[in-house]
Design an enzyme around this catalytic site. Structure first.
Site, PDB file in Angstrom:
ATOM      1  N   GLY A 226      -7.706 -13.819   0.801  1.00  0.00           N
ATOM      2  CA  GLY A 226      -8.409 -13.369  -0.525  1.00  0.00           C
ATOM      3  C   GLY A 226      -9.596 -12.613   0.099  1.00  0.00           C
ATOM      4  O   GLY A 226     -10.447 -12.014  -0.834  1.00  0.00           O
ATOM      5  N   GLU A 260      -5.366 -16.595   6.070  1.00  0.00           N
ATOM      6  CA  GLU A 260      -4.016 -16.016   5.586  1.00  0.00           C
ATOM      7  C   GLU A 260      -4.378 -14.596   4.771  1.00  0.00           C
ATOM      8  O   GLU A 260      -4.306 -14.517   3.674  1.00  0.00           O
ATOM      9  CB  GLU A 260      -3.369 -16.800   4.719  1.00  0.00           C
ATOM     10  CG  GLU A 260      -3.086 -18.057   5.076  1.00  0.00           C
ATOM     11  CD  GLU A 260      -2.493 -19.011   4.137  1.00  0.00           C
ATOM     12  OE1 GLU A 260      -3.029 -18.765   2.799  1.00  0.00           O
ATOM     13  OE2 GLU A 260      -1.924 -19.891   4.384  1.00  0.00           O
ATOM     14  N   GLY A 262      -4.118 -11.124   3.645  1.00  0.00           N
ATOM     15  CA  GLY A 262      -3.068  -9.894   3.172  1.00  0.00           C
ATOM     16  C   GLY A 262      -3.980  -8.768   2.919  1.00  0.00           C
ATOM     17  O   GLY A 262      -3.941  -7.598   3.975  1.00  0.00           O
ATOM     18  N   ARG A 263      -4.533  -8.533   1.903  1.00  0.00           N
ATOM     19  CA  ARG A 263      -5.298  -7.199   1.654  1.00  0.00           C
ATOM     20  C   ARG A 263      -6.255  -6.799   2.595  1.00  0.00           C
ATOM     21  O   ARG A 263      -6.436  -5.595   2.832  1.00  0.00           O
ATOM     22  CB  ARG A 263      -6.101  -7.496   0.330  1.00  0.00           C
ATOM     23  CG  ARG A 263      -6.635  -6.306  -0.358  1.00  0.00           C
ATOM     24  CD  ARG A 263      -7.598  -6.868  -1.374  1.00  0.00           C
ATOM     25  NE  ARG A 263      -6.890  -7.686  -2.341  1.00  0.00           N
ATOM     26  CZ  ARG A 263      -6.167  -7.424  -3.439  1.00  0.00           C
ATOM     27  NH1 ARG A 263      -6.142  -5.912  -3.730  1.00  0.00           N
ATOM     28  NH2 ARG A 263      -5.946  -8.118  -4.301  1.00  0.00           N
ATOM     29  N   ARG A 299      -0.926  -0.595  -9.132  1.00  0.00           N
ATOM     30  CA  ARG A 299      -2.059  -1.299  -9.399  1.00  0.00           C
ATOM     31  C   ARG A 299      -3.052  -1.004 -10.306  1.00  0.00           C
ATOM     32  O   ARG A 299      -3.468  -1.582 -11.027  1.00  0.00           O
ATOM     33  CB  ARG A 299      -2.790  -1.454  -7.944  1.00  0.00           C
ATOM     34  CG  ARG A 299      -2.141  -2.517  -6.835  1.00  0.00           C
ATOM     35  CD  ARG A 299      -2.773  -2.567  -5.450  1.00  0.00           C
ATOM     36  NE  ARG A 299      -4.386  -2.378  -5.589  1.00  0.00           N
ATOM     37  CZ  ARG A 299      -5.361  -3.248  -5.916  1.00  0.00           C
ATOM     38  NH1 ARG A 299      -4.995  -4.337  -6.237  1.00  0.00           N
ATOM     39  NH2 ARG A 299      -6.598  -2.788  -6.176  1.00  0.00           N
ATOM     40  N   TYR A 303      -3.606  -3.891 -13.084  1.00  0.00           N
ATOM     41  CA  TYR A 303      -4.916  -4.451 -12.734  1.00  0.00           C
ATOM     42  C   TYR A 303      -5.926  -3.549 -13.276  1.00  0.00           C
ATOM     43  O   TYR A 303      -7.339  -4.113 -13.295  1.00  0.00           O
ATOM     44  CB  TYR A 303      -5.232  -4.657 -11.286  1.00  0.00           C
ATOM     45  CG  TYR A 303      -3.974  -5.653 -10.553  1.00  0.00           C
ATOM     46  CD1 TYR A 303      -4.062  -6.986 -11.148  1.00  0.00           C
ATOM     47  CD2 TYR A 303      -3.521  -4.981  -9.612  1.00  0.00           C
ATOM     48  CE1 TYR A 303      -2.933  -7.746 -10.315  1.00  0.00           C
ATOM     49  CE2 TYR A 303      -2.673  -5.792  -8.934  1.00  0.00           C
ATOM     50  CZ  TYR A 303      -2.320  -7.114  -9.233  1.00  0.00           C
ATOM     51  OH  TYR A 303      -1.420  -8.104  -8.736  1.00  0.00           O
ATOM     52  N   CYS A 328       7.961   6.995 -18.163  1.00  0.00           N
ATOM     53  CA  CYS A 328       7.908   7.146 -19.628  1.00  0.00           C
ATOM     54  C   CYS A 328       7.098   6.070 -20.018  1.00  0.00           C
ATOM     55  O   CYS A 328       7.789   4.944 -20.790  1.00  0.00           O
ATOM     56  CB  CYS A 328       9.189   7.373 -20.298  1.00  0.00           C
ATOM     57  SG  CYS A 328      10.282   8.758 -19.564  1.00  0.00           S
TER      58      CYS A 328
HETATM   59  C1  LIG Z   1      -1.398 -13.931  -1.637  1.00  0.00           C
HETATM   60  C2  LIG Z   1      -1.793 -14.902  -0.839  1.00  0.00           C
HETATM   61  C3  LIG Z   1      -2.545 -14.717   0.226  1.00  0.00           C
HETATM   62  C4  LIG Z   1      -2.946 -13.308   0.622  1.00  0.00           C
HETATM   63  O1  LIG Z   1      -4.175 -12.808  -0.117  1.00  0.00           O
HETATM   64  P1  LIG Z   1      -4.897 -11.616   0.056  1.00  0.00           P
HETATM   65  O2  LIG Z   1      -5.799 -11.296  -1.224  1.00  0.00           O
HETATM   66  O3  LIG Z   1      -4.180 -10.451   0.142  1.00  0.00           O
HETATM   67  O4  LIG Z   1      -5.640 -11.765   1.182  1.00  0.00           O
HETATM   68  C5  LIG Z   1      -2.717 -15.736   1.229  1.00  0.00           C
HETATM   69  N1  LIG Z   1      -2.475 -16.925   0.818  1.00  0.00           N
HETATM   70  C6  LIG Z   1      -1.711 -17.284  -0.130  1.00  0.00           C
HETATM   71  C7  LIG Z   1      -1.230 -18.683  -0.320  1.00  0.00           C
HETATM   72  C8  LIG Z   1      -1.373 -16.153  -1.254  1.00  0.00           C
HETATM   73  O5  LIG Z   1      -0.592 -16.771  -2.143  1.00  0.00           O
END
Ligand SMILES: *Cc1c(COP(=O)(O)O)cnc(C)c1O
Length: 407
Positions: A226, A260, A262-263, A299, A303, A328
Site C-alpha cells: 500500500g 508486501e 507492489g506499487r 488506470r 480510477y 470504441c
Molecule cells: C494488492 C496487494 C498488495 C500490494 O498493494 P500495493 O498498493 O501495490 O503496494 C499487498 N498485499 C495484498 C494482500 C494485496 O492484495
C-alpha cells in the site's frame, strides 16, 4: 534515466512498456534499509507487475513474493523466488490452488474467512501436511485512499474482524493440521498518510500481544502493501517514516516484519511509450489520438488516475488536449486536459509512472494485441515480453472452431 526513447521505440515498436530496473533496485534497497537491525522480509506483490523478469530481478535482491492466485505462485517459483519466501493471499482460493500451495510448501497461506480456514484444514489433513497460516485481520481503518483500492474497512470484502480472528487463531492452534505463525493486514493501496498505518499496526499489534498471552506465538507480522508513490505532486510517506511507525507500534514483540509492496516497487519505474496517429478537433476540443489505449493502460479509465504525459523532442505553442486511444469507448483516454505542443503522425508520447497495475491489467479488448515490455538496466536494453501477435490471441479459439461428431 539516460536512454534514447526514439531508438528504443524504433527497435521494439509501439505501444511499449519500458521499465527502469536500476530504479527498482533503489526502491528495494530503500525499504530493506529502513528495517535495518530488524528481521524483515520484503515480499513483492506480484499483481502490480507480474512479468517474470521483473519478479526475477527482485528475487535476485532477496525479495519474496506476495501472490493472490496459484498462477502468481507459479510465476514467483518460475522467476526464482525461494518457496519459503512466498505468501498466498486472496479472498477466494480454490481447492486446487490450496492443494498446490501446500504441495509446494510455501511460507504462508493467508486466510480470509472461517470457511476458508476449515477448507485449508480439510485439504491439509488429506495431504497429511501441516499448513502454515496467517490470518488477515480487517482493522476497520479508513486508509483515506480511492474507494476501489481501500480494503481495510468492514464494508470491504477483505479479511475478518478482530473477534473472528481471535476465534480462528484459537481454533487453528488446536488443529493438528494448521500452524498459525503469522498475522496479516492490508488496509489499501496508494497510502499517503501515516496515521491510518500507525492505527492499524497498533490494533493488530495489540491482538498479537493478546494471542501471545494465550500461547499463540506469532512469528510473522505482515503489514501488507500500500505504500503510496508520486504520480503528480502528492506528498507521500518515506520508507524511514513507514518503518519507524511499524517498529514503534510493535514494541516488545519479537517478530519478522513482512511488507508486501507492489506499487512502491515498480510504479515510478515504468513508462508507456505511445505513438501519435492523428490530431483532431471537435468544436473547440482538441484530441490527440495515439496507438496506445485503455486495453493497454486502464488506470485513467478505471480510477480516473493521473499520469504525466510528455512529448519526445517536440516543441511549439502548447494547448490543452485529451490524449485518447483507438478503442470504441468514450472512457478510452490516457490523459485529459494535457498541455501539448502541436503533434504530427509518428511523434512519441511518454506516459509516466505506469510500472504498477499497467501491463498487469492489460486486456485484449477490441482484439488489440498486448504491448511489448522492455527493461533497461545499467544502460543495457532487453526485451522482457514479446509483443503479442494476432495469432497468439486466437490460438485457443482456432483449435476448437468445429462441432465434432461426438459432441
Ligand atoms: C494488492 C496487494 C498488495 C500490494 O498493494 P500495493 O498498493 O501495490 O503496494 C499487498 N498485499 C495484498 C494482500 C494485496 O492484495
Amino acid at each position: 534515466m539516460s536512454m534514447d526513447i526514439r531508438t528504443i521505440a524504433e527497435e521494439f515498436g509501439t505501444p511499449l512498456y519500458l521499465y527502469d530496473f536500476d530504479f527498482i533496485v533503489e526502491r528495494y534497497t530503500s525499504l530493506k534499509e529502513a528495517f535495518a537491525g530488524q528481521k524483515s522480509l520484503i515480499n513483492y506483490a506480484v499483481k502490480a507487475n507480474s512479468n517474470l523478469s521483473v519478479i526475477a530481478h527482485l528475487a535476485r535482491m532477496g525479495a519474496g513474493a506476495d501472490c493472490v492466485s496459484i498462477g502468481e505462485v507459479r510465476r514467483a517459483l518460475d522467476a526464482g523466488v525461494e518457496k519459503y519466501k512466498i505468501i498466498f493471499s486472496g479472498v477466494g482460493k480454490r481447492d486446487d490452488e490450496i492443494i498446490e500451495a501446500l504441495e509446494n510448501d510455501i511460507l504462508l497461506i493467508n486466510l480470509e474467512s472461517e470457511a476458508e480456514m476449515k477448507r485449508v484444514e480439510k485439504i491439509a489433513k488429506e495431504l497429511a501436511k501441516e499448513a502454515r497460516i496467517s490470518i488477515r485481520v480487517n482493522p476497520n481503518i479508513d486508509p483515506q485512499t480511492h474507494p476501489y483500492i481501500s480494503t481495510g474497512l468492514h464494508e470491504n470484502k477483505f479479511g475478518v474482524d478482530i473477534d473472528m480472528a481471535k476465534w480462528m487463531y484459537v481454533y487453528a492452534k488446536k488443529s493438528e493440521f494448521l500452524n498459525p505463525v503469522g498475522i496479516h493486514f492490508h488496509i489499501g493501496s496508494q497510502l499517503t498518510k501515516l496515521e491510518p498505518i500507525a492505527e492499524a499496526c497498533g490494533i493488530v499489534a495489540d491482538l498479537t500481544r493478546s494471542l501471545r498471552a494465550i500461547g499463540i506465538e506469532i512469528k510473522f507480522f505482515d503489514v501488507g502493501g500500500g505504500l503510496g508513490v508520486v504520480y503528480d505532486d502528492e506528498a507521500t510517506i518515506s520508507t524511514q517514516e513507514y518503518a519507524e511507525v511499524i517498529i514503534k507500534a510493535t514494541k516488545g514483540l519479537d517478530v519478522t516484519f513482512v511488507c508486501e509492496p507492489g506499487r512502491y516497487m515498480v510504479a515510478n519505474a515504468g513508462f508507456f511509450i505511445t505513438k501519435v496517429l492523428y490530431e483532431k478537433k471537435s468544436g473547440n476540443k482538441r484530441f490527440v489520438i495515439v496507438d496506445g489505449a485503455m486495453n493497454d493502460l486502464i488506470r485513467p479509465s478505471l480510477y480516473g488516475a493521473y499520469h504525466k504525459i510528455e512529448t519526445v523532442e517536440k516543441e511549439g505553442e502548447e494547448s490543452l488536449a485529451d490524449v485518447v486511444g483507438p478503442v470504441c469507448e468514450s472512457g478510452d483516454f490516457l490523459g485529459k486536459n494535457v498541455m501539448l505542443p502541436p503533434l504530427e503522425h509518428n511523434d512519441l508520447l511518454i506516459v509516466h509512472s505506469v510500472g504498477a497495475y499497467g501491463f498487469s491489467m492489460a486486456s485484449n479488448y477490441n482484439t488489440r494485441s498486448k504491448p511489448a515490455e522492455v527493461a533497461i538496466e545499467k544502460e543495457k536494453v532487453r526485451l522482457i515480453r514479446k509483443r503479442e501477435s494476432y495469432e497468439d490471441q486466437v490460438r485457443l479459439e482456432k483449435v476448437c472452431m468445429e462441432w465434432s461428431d461426438e459432441s
